[in-house]
Design an enzyme around this catalytic site. Structure first.
Site, PDB file in Angstrom:
ATOM      1  CD1 TRP A   1      -1.941  -2.263   1.907  1.00 28.39           C
ATOM      2  CD2 TRP A   1      -2.896  -1.423   0.069  1.00 28.39           C
ATOM      3  NE1 TRP A   1      -2.875  -3.159   1.475  1.00 28.39           N
ATOM      4  CE2 TRP A   1      -3.486  -2.677   0.362  1.00 28.39           C
ATOM      5  CE3 TRP A   1      -3.344  -0.712  -1.044  1.00 28.39           C
ATOM      6  CZ2 TRP A   1      -4.498  -3.223  -0.429  1.00 28.39           C
ATOM      7  CZ3 TRP A   1      -4.350  -1.262  -1.832  1.00 28.39           C
ATOM      8  CH2 TRP A   1      -4.914  -2.496  -1.521  1.00 28.39           C
TER       9      TRP A   1
ATOM     10  CG  ASP B   1      -2.865   3.998   4.434  1.00 28.94           C
ATOM     11  OD1 ASP B   1      -3.802   3.843   5.238  1.00 28.94           O
ATOM     12  OD2 ASP B   1      -2.731   3.315   3.393  1.00 28.94           O
TER      13      ASP B   1
ATOM     14  CE  LYS C   1      -7.779  -1.964   5.578  1.00 31.94           C
ATOM     15  NZ  LYS C   1      -7.879  -3.282   4.944  1.00 31.94           N
TER      16      LYS C   1
HETATM   17  N1  PMP Z   1      -4.071   1.219   2.771  1.00 35.79           N
HETATM   18  C1  PMP Z   1      -4.038   0.123   3.539  1.00 35.79           C
HETATM   19  C2  PMP Z   1      -3.072   0.088   4.691  1.00 35.79           C
HETATM   20  C3  PMP Z   1      -4.882  -0.944   3.270  1.00 35.79           C
HETATM   21  O1  PMP Z   1      -4.832  -2.038   4.044  1.00 35.79           O
HETATM   22  C4  PMP Z   1      -5.787  -0.871   2.181  1.00 35.79           C
HETATM   23  C5  PMP Z   1      -6.776  -1.949   1.849  1.00 35.79           C
HETATM   24  N2  PMP Z   1      -6.708  -3.115   2.434  1.00 35.79           N
HETATM   25  C6  PMP Z   1      -5.771   0.284   1.392  1.00 35.79           C
HETATM   26  C7  PMP Z   1      -4.914   1.309   1.722  1.00 35.79           C
HETATM   27  C8  PMP Z   1      -6.710   0.435   0.226  1.00 35.79           C
HETATM   28  O2  PMP Z   1      -7.951   0.752   0.726  1.00 35.79           O
HETATM   29  P1  PMP Z   1      -9.235   1.013  -0.164  1.00 35.79           P
HETATM   30  O3  PMP Z   1      -9.662  -0.326  -0.683  1.00 35.79           O
HETATM   31  O4  PMP Z   1     -10.188   1.604   0.815  1.00 35.79           O
HETATM   32  O5  PMP Z   1      -8.860   1.958  -1.243  1.00 35.79           O
END
Ligand code: PMP
Length: 362
Positions: A101, A171, A195
């Site tokens: 990510w 993030d 989450k």
């Molecule tokens: N950042 C992190 C740390 C994640 O775990 C995730 C998804 N599991 C995301 C970003 C992406 O999130 P989204 O699907 O809400 O765009």
């Protein structure tokens, strides 16, 4: 109802109490004759829900008045683009790469400017948090970016790369509200809700007021400017109303059980049980380096993909769902967010124990 424990990385478990409360209000919210899902986002009733949700979050996370709280759409992934679009005044940023990510955010940022990789742990499959040297940051860097908890690799920052005049952007999707947080250490932090906070569809952004300005590039769409949402108090357009309402309920639940200190204590107890088991197991092994272990996402392996698949199947037969690791890394991953009760951990350990007896080396 079929009792299962859901170890999904997200969308993930929600507190049962919250779901039951929402169920009671599903068709008729506080006697108004309609569901929150049917309500105008401009109605007084919804404005009150939004206001209360923000206030509860401010109390819970001790968010100072110098910070705005936004409820946006587009997931955490949209923040990968909004951050550089709005913050790259000098076209420069520094990223620490600690997993999938963080890399995605880095790749997105590169579309808007010059991005320095301050440190990376890709050399060892992102199993640790690398060291950084703030002196390496080039002049005029607009912000430093991290992914604080790495959902796929199960690592978490133990200290933050703080530097006086450079905002830290984080993030925190997979660790937000799992422990107390000092918001003043960040310029901006964001978390997709699915989450630890509520249902998918809403992303919470907390941003220091002085960083809000006209977006850097004039051609940036109105909806992708933080200022648009700050000025309109998250009501520039239709927000994800029902998801916001559910987040409000989760925040209240957290307050009632004692706030972030209490949930941290519980999360530590749960994670310790699991890590302790892994450290003594003959066939299961945690993959994240000890010093950086996440309290929320626990990846582990047997070292044999057929055994992994067999364990995942056996676990499912015992009502332990979604233990398959992310497709990038395989193996298993137990996501044990706030709503996962200790009974879920004990059920997982019992299943692992039985598996070891049946298939472990004698
Ligand atoms: N950042 C992190 C740390 C994640 O775990 C995730 C998804 N599991 C995301 C970003 C992406 O999130 P989204 O699907 O809400 O765009």
């Amino acid at each position: 109802m079929n009792q299962i424990f859901n170890f999904s990385a997200g969308p993930a478990m929600l507190p049962k109490q919250v779901l039951e409360e929402a169920q009671k209000e599903l068709c008729d919210y506080k006697g108004c004759g309609m569901s929150v899902m049917e309500m105008s986002h401009r109605s007084d009733l919804f404005r009150m829900i939004l206001e209360e949700t923000e206030q509860t979050l401010r109390t819970l996370a001790n968010i100072p008045l110098e910070y705005d709280v936004l409820f946006l759409q587009g997931g955490a992934s949209l923040q990968f683009a909004m951050v550089p679009m709005n913050f790259m005044k000098h076209g420069k940023a520094a990223y620490i790469l600690t997993g999938h990510w963080a890399k995605k955010a880095y790749q997105e940022a590169k579309k808007f400017g010059n991005v320095q990789v301050l440190a990376s742990s890709e050399d060892e499959q992102f199993s640790y948090i690398p060291e950084w040297n703030l002196a390496d940051i080039s002049n005029n860097t607009d912000y430093i970016y991290i992914c604080e908890n790495n959902t796929i690799y199960g690592t978490k920052f133990t200290t933050l790369p703080n530097i006086n005049d450079k905002p830290l952007v984080a993030d925190v999707s997979s660790c937000f509200l799992s422990e107390p947080i000092d918001v003043t250490k960040y310029g901006l932090l964001f978390a997709g809700a699915q989450k630890n906070i509520g249902p998918a569809g809403v992303t919470i952004v907390i941003v220091r007021k002085d960083l809000i300005r006209e977006a850097v590039l004039p051609e940036i769409p109105t909806l992708l400017r933080y200022k648009t949402h700050v000025d309109a108090h998250s009501l520039y357009h239709t927000p994800p109303c029902y998801s916001i309402y559910m987040c409000g309920k989760v925040f209240l639940w957290l307050l009632h059980i004692g706030g972030l200190e209490a949930i941290q204590y519980y999360n530590q107890k749960k994670a310790m049980r699991l890590y302790d088991y892994l450290d003594h197991s003959r066939i299961f092994k945690g993959t994240a380096q000890r010093a950086y272990r996440s309290l929320m996402n626990v990846p582990f392996i047997t070292g044999n993909s057929n055994m992994d698949a067999l364990f995942i199947q056996k676990a499912k037969e015992h009502g332990l769902e979604n233990l398959k690791g992310h497709r990038l890394v395989g193996g298993m991953r137990a996501s044990i967010y706030n709503a996962m009760p200790m009974e879920g951990i004990e059920a997982l350990l019992a299943c692992m124990n039985q598996f070891e007896k049946e298939y472990g080396v004698k």
